[in-house]
Design a protein around this motif. Sequence first.
Motif, short mmCIF file in Angstrom:
data_model
loop_
_atom_site.label_atom_id
_atom_site.label_comp_id
_atom_site.label_asym_id
_atom_site.label_seq_id
_atom_site.Cartn_x
_atom_site.Cartn_y
_atom_site.Cartn_z
N SER A 1 -6.13 -4.05 -0.57
CA SER A 1 -4.79 -3.96 -1.13
C SER A 1 -4.37 -5.28 -1.76
CB SER A 1 -3.79 -3.55 -0.04
OG SER A 1 -2.47 -3.57 -0.54
N LYS B 1 -7.15 2.59 3.38
CA LYS B 1 -7.40 1.47 2.50
C LYS B 1 -7.08 0.18 3.25
CE LYS B 1 -6.18 -0.39 -2.06
NZ LYS B 1 -5.37 -0.17 -3.29
N ARG C 1 0.86 -1.19 0.00
CA ARG C 1 0.00 0.00 0.00
C ARG C 1 0.89 1.24 0.00
NH1 ARG C 1 -3.66 -0.42 5.13
NH2 ARG C 1 -1.68 -1.22 5.95
N ASP D 1 -2.61 5.37 0.23
CA ASP D 1 -3.58 4.32 0.59
C ASP D 1 -3.73 4.21 2.10
OD1 ASP D 1 -3.91 3.73 -2.08
OD2 ASP D 1 -2.38 2.15 -2.08
#
Length: 699
Positions: free
Chosen positions: A270, A265, A256, A260
Amino acid sequence: MEALIPVINKLQDVFNTVGADIIQLPQIVVVGTQSSGKSSVLESLVGRDLLPRGTGIVTRRPLILQLVHIDADDRRKTNEENESKKNGRLYRGIDGEEWGKFLHTKNKVYTDFEEIRHEIEAETERISGNNKGISDEPIHLKIFSPHVVNLTLVDLPGITKVPVGDQPKDIEMQIRELILKYISNPNSIILAVTAANTDMATSEALKVAREVDPDGRRTLAVVTKLDLMDAGTDAMDVLMGRVIPVKLGIIGVVNRSQLDINQRKSVADSIRDEYGFLQKKYPSLANRNGTKYLARTLNRLLMHHIRDCLPELKTRINVLAAQYQSLLNGYGEPVDDKSATLLQLITKFAAEYCHTIEGTAKYIETAELCGGARICYIFHETFGRTLESVDPLGGLSTIDVLTAIRNATGPRPALFVPEVSFELLVKRQVKRLEEPSLRCVELVHEEMQRIIQHCSNYSTQELLRFPKLHDAIVEVVTSLLRKRLPVTNEMVHNLVAIELAYINTKHPDFADACGLMNNNIEEQRRNRMRDLPSAVPRDKAGAGGPQSAAAADPAEGGTGNWRGMLRRGEEGAMPYPASPHKGHAVNLLDVPVPVSRKLSAREQRDCEVIERLIKSYFLIVRKNIQDSVPKAVMHFLVNHVKDCLQSELVGQLYKTALLNDLLTESEDMAQRRNEAADMLQALQKASQVIAEIRETHMW
């Protein structure tokens, strides 16, 4: 095979309880430079955000991360896991699908992974401080999840070259030594992490891995940040092993980005994007790369590695268990009956002391002579050779002998060699035997003092538990030896004094020597008579017997003939200076002083007789001293101490008022006993765990 990793986790838990790392367990050690993506790889394997983030050096303590796979249906595990089932105890379940536990927080359960991150940061600062310094004391974290495979990983600080801010100047060396400490473990697998947007040939992770694993048999390379390579380039050659071959393989992953992470995220998203990237960019290699493939590969490698290491681990554990059992026995059990314990220790010390002298001790010294053997060496080697090196006529010149003979005659000329001169000179020589004899006593006394320390170190280790009792015993024995030293010295002094008190010229060995010398003198007299001219009557030539040479002068010059006296003076018959030259006054107050000159035949003969007699008698006395001094030392010192040691110790120390004080343990003895007991218990549990594996035929 899958059950092997939980077994290692269980062994890790066993040794964590005693805080020991004496057993090198199989584990995966993650190595890489700062910002190479180590933390992202670990979080991908866990599937959750749990590691601290930031710039510069973030991982400042080793993090031992144990991933424990649990069944998806079993969402409510107990705090003590399987142990609770064995004990029949019920615990309130844990709310949540995944959770973590730290060793330093005992049984506290963390279901919030954000809280786990904060705890790692807090525990790091607690030990390492907040100045970006590092520590080799590890943090132990166990993660339970249905989404992980069973693994044991070690996250280490990233390799750095230049200290930043207030970091120590030797931060590079500190980190390097810490990494080598973990990857030098032959039971570890090295996970060398390198970013794809750097030159693989200059990988610091692979470089340090090769130092301890030159054949690459336990090194796996991970190439991160595949999506950040320059446009128009790819990592195909690197992933295929064409640039740097690695025996266990090279696996590429996509991390990531910082964006991200900032946008929260998830790791699951991912991994999904990573799969899409690999299918698009590296379709032929997609099934052999990625986070999921990395997790399966690590799981497989670790299982096979554990299988290979278990036999050696079992042997190592059994050896350590025996060592700690012996150590615990040496520490002894807590004292219940102090009177019996004190009497037992005193008796054992006295017995070991005597056994060391007699040569029957349980612990025999192999590096040097000790106890009775050394005393024997002192008697027959040191003392014996010293006496033999004493010259019977040492320090005694011919002029000394001649002067003693003349002084013993007084104002009258002597017809025979005076006996007084012999006694005077032989006593002077015998006196020289006293000093080495007293030195022999001193050496034996020193050795008996050394036996005390020998018994304390090798024979009666229980005494180390009670330092005050040990000191008291040393003091009593030392005092006993000190009291016997003057008695023994006095006896040895008397042995020499006895020899000086009466010169036994009727000693059989001495009489034989005198007879032999008389025969030699008579033989010499007959030889001289045969050499005389025939005009000299033999009865007159030999009438003087031993003084025949002195009688020859009066026969030649007449009785009282002054010319004869002058002639004798010219021939050098007088041992002192002749009269002054004519014309010089004679000072009767001048004391004659011996000068070096040639001795007359009679003087030479008289000196030889005395010297032979001295040597003969001295050898007799030396033989007596060489035999009697060791006997006196044994009787008055060695045997007396052996016979009285037990009663002396009991009389001085076995008192009710002294019990509590003498049997007070050293401050750290109880702690060391407890630590040894805990370690022994942990080793026994570990042995049982491995035995269970054997019973289930897993190896």
